[in-house]
Design a protein around this motif. Sequence first.
Motif, short mmCIF file in Angstrom:
data_model
loop_
_atom_site.label_atom_id
_atom_site.label_comp_id
_atom_site.label_asym_id
_atom_site.label_seq_id
_atom_site.Cartn_x
_atom_site.Cartn_y
_atom_site.Cartn_z
N LEU A 102 8.03 4.43 -9.84
CA LEU A 102 6.90 4.12 -8.96
C LEU A 102 5.56 4.54 -9.56
CD1 LEU A 102 8.32 5.14 -5.46
CD2 LEU A 102 7.89 2.81 -6.28
N ARG A 103 5.56 5.60 -10.37
CA ARG A 103 4.29 6.08 -10.90
C ARG A 103 3.68 5.12 -11.91
NH1 ARG A 103 4.75 10.47 -15.33
NH2 ARG A 103 6.63 9.93 -16.50
N ARG A 104 4.44 4.12 -12.35
CA ARG A 104 3.87 3.10 -13.23
C ARG A 104 2.83 2.25 -12.48
NH1 ARG A 104 9.00 0.62 -16.66
NH2 ARG A 104 10.17 2.58 -16.89
N LEU A 105 2.96 2.22 -11.16
CA LEU A 105 2.09 1.37 -10.35
C LEU A 105 1.26 2.17 -9.35
CD1 LEU A 105 1.44 -1.65 -9.89
CD2 LEU A 105 3.23 -1.69 -8.15
N TYR A 106 1.81 3.31 -8.90
CA TYR A 106 1.16 4.08 -7.85
C TYR A 106 0.70 5.45 -8.38
CZ TYR A 106 3.23 0.75 -4.55
OH TYR A 106 3.58 -0.39 -3.86
N PRO A 107 -0.62 5.69 -8.44
CA PRO A 107 -1.10 7.01 -8.86
C PRO A 107 -0.60 8.12 -7.94
CG PRO A 107 -2.90 5.40 -8.82
CD PRO A 107 -1.71 4.74 -8.19
N GLU A 108 -0.41 7.81 -6.65
CA GLU A 108 0.08 8.81 -5.71
C GLU A 108 1.48 9.29 -6.10
OE1 GLU A 108 -2.44 5.78 -3.38
OE2 GLU A 108 -0.92 5.76 -4.96
N ALA A 109 2.30 8.38 -6.61
CA ALA A 109 3.64 8.74 -7.05
C ALA A 109 3.59 9.65 -8.27
CB ALA A 109 4.46 7.49 -7.35
N GLU A 110 2.59 9.44 -9.11
CA GLU A 110 2.41 10.29 -10.28
C GLU A 110 2.23 11.75 -9.86
OE1 GLU A 110 2.32 11.54 -13.89
OE2 GLU A 110 2.07 9.36 -13.81
N ALA A 111 1.44 11.95 -8.81
CA ALA A 111 1.17 13.31 -8.35
C ALA A 111 2.44 13.96 -7.80
CB ALA A 111 0.08 13.29 -7.28
N VAL A 112 3.22 13.23 -7.03
CA VAL A 112 4.45 13.78 -6.47
C VAL A 112 5.46 14.05 -7.58
CG1 VAL A 112 6.30 13.47 -4.79
CG2 VAL A 112 4.07 12.45 -4.37
N TYR A 113 5.57 13.11 -8.51
CA TYR A 113 6.52 13.29 -9.62
C TYR A 113 6.18 14.55 -10.42
CZ TYR A 113 9.11 12.38 -13.91
OH TYR A 113 9.94 12.50 -14.98
N ALA A 140 0.84 -1.19 0.00
CA ALA A 140 0.00 0.00 0.00
C ALA A 140 0.88 1.24 0.00
CB ALA A 140 -0.91 -0.01 1.24
N TRP A 141 0.34 2.34 -0.52
CA TRP A 141 1.11 3.58 -0.58
C TRP A 141 1.56 4.01 0.81
CZ3 TRP A 141 3.94 6.15 -3.71
CH2 TRP A 141 4.22 7.50 -3.51
N ASP A 142 0.71 3.83 1.81
CA ASP A 142 1.08 4.18 3.17
C ASP A 142 2.27 3.36 3.67
OD1 ASP A 142 -0.87 6.07 3.28
OD2 ASP A 142 -2.29 4.87 4.46
N GLU A 143 2.39 2.11 3.19
CA GLU A 143 3.53 1.28 3.56
C GLU A 143 4.79 1.72 2.83
OE1 GLU A 143 2.19 -3.17 4.27
OE2 GLU A 143 1.22 -2.39 2.45
N LEU A 144 4.61 2.32 1.68
CA LEU A 144 5.75 2.76 0.87
C LEU A 144 6.34 4.08 1.36
CD1 LEU A 144 7.35 1.87 -1.61
CD2 LEU A 144 5.72 3.12 -3.02
N LEU A 145 5.52 4.91 1.98
CA LEU A 145 5.98 6.24 2.39
C LEU A 145 7.21 6.21 3.29
CD1 LEU A 145 2.61 8.12 3.02
CD2 LEU A 145 4.19 8.40 1.12
N PRO A 146 7.28 5.35 4.31
CA PRO A 146 8.50 5.32 5.13
C PRO A 146 9.74 4.94 4.33
CG PRO A 146 6.71 4.18 6.25
CD PRO A 146 6.25 4.43 4.85
N LEU A 147 9.57 4.12 3.29
CA LEU A 147 10.70 3.73 2.45
C LEU A 147 11.19 4.92 1.63
CD1 LEU A 147 9.41 0.27 1.17
CD2 LEU A 147 11.05 0.70 3.02
N ILE A 148 10.27 5.72 1.12
CA ILE A 148 10.65 6.91 0.37
C ILE A 148 11.35 7.90 1.29
CG2 ILE A 148 9.84 8.83 -1.04
CD1 ILE A 148 7.48 7.09 -1.88
N ARG A 149 10.83 8.03 2.50
CA ARG A 149 11.46 8.92 3.47
C ARG A 149 12.88 8.46 3.77
NH1 ARG A 149 7.96 8.54 7.38
NH2 ARG A 149 9.04 6.89 8.51
N HIS A 150 13.06 7.14 3.96
CA HIS A 150 14.39 6.61 4.23
C HIS A 150 15.31 6.81 3.03
CE1 HIS A 150 17.42 4.07 6.06
NE2 HIS A 150 17.46 3.34 4.96
N PHE A 151 14.79 6.60 1.84
CA PHE A 151 15.57 6.79 0.62
C PHE A 151 16.06 8.23 0.52
CE2 PHE A 151 15.58 7.77 -4.03
CZ PHE A 151 16.64 6.97 -4.39
N TRP A 152 15.15 9.18 0.75
CA TRP A 152 15.58 10.58 0.69
C TRP A 152 16.65 10.86 1.73
CZ3 TRP A 152 15.64 14.54 -2.43
CH2 TRP A 152 16.03 15.78 -1.93
N GLY A 153 16.51 10.29 2.92
CA GLY A 153 17.52 10.50 3.95
C GLY A 153 18.88 10.01 3.52
N LEU A 154 18.92 8.88 2.81
CA LEU A 154 20.20 8.33 2.34
C LEU A 154 20.82 9.22 1.26
CD1 LEU A 154 19.32 4.52 2.10
CD2 LEU A 154 20.84 5.60 3.77
#
Length: 319
Positions: free
Chosen positions: A280-291, A245-259
């Motif tokens: 990510l936007r190929r699968l997640y519409p939410e990523a499309e908006a951020v991109y 789920a997108w909510d599960e992915l958010l902490p990973l994106i946060r960690h990625f940005w931190g790195l």
Amino acid sequence: MTILLAPMEGLLDFTLRDVLTRVGGIDRCVSEFIRVTGTLLPNRTFIRIVPELLNGGRTPSGVPVRAQLMGSDIACLAENAAKLAELGPAGIDLNFGCPAKVVNRHGGGAALLDDPELIHKIVSAVRAAVPQPMPVSAKMRLGFLCTSRTLDCAQAIESAGADELVVHARTKADGYKPPAYWDRIAEIRASLKIPVIANGEIWTAEDAARCREQSGCHPLMLGRGMVVNPGLALSILQPGAGVLAWDELLPLIRHFWGLIDIHIEPRHRAGRLKQWLNYLRRLYPEAEAVYADVRTVNDPALVRARVHQSFDARELIAA
């Protein structure tokens, strides 16, 4: 079933290895190639590309990482492999598959698939230079411009002492265009005694099942499919697991940005975030908006501010 995370120059570096192995399902990683061109590289070069060497050859979540070398100078590859082995990677891998023109022009990567005799000499020299308990593996494509020497190359790798072979089921000429010819891996597997791992065009659990059926290989290597869907390995291992789920992915994106905010040069940080969001936007519409919101922004501080505007700051990137 063993699942490996592929090396992809300019994409699957130590930052994404860290993030994706935190999700689970990956048994082993291979680093992007370390190019060997006639000199003995300093330890700092190995560590820059494979910082997991400072962590016992494992990602922070404990997944082993094999360090990949690429080149065509037999003696120099062996010398660098011996030095690299002293740093304690989970193994040494050899690149016979990179399709990049600049690499192939200098006789590296997939260009070597036209010369199975040289491939044999390289693998043999590296195997002799690396302490026996440490695995030596290789990755190859089906060929350079054609598949006429596919089996010659695979057999050269095995007879030189490699412990394992990954096969990307396309030629250099095929690039990354679908399809991947998984059935050709079955021919290679039938001719070898060492483990053969199938790679190429595995985007879903259904693709993985078809690949296993056509190639006869239970071990798989995942590349872009894992970048698009970080839960892909788990869905292959656990049918019905579904997409994160997108909510599960958010902490990973946060960690990625931190790195990348710590380890990547400022001028490249925005690009790295946009690169992953683009996948990510190929699968997640939410990523499309951020991109869409950060696509034209390059200043790291502005990217951070834009992302704050797109999501609650507590859920994504801390200022």
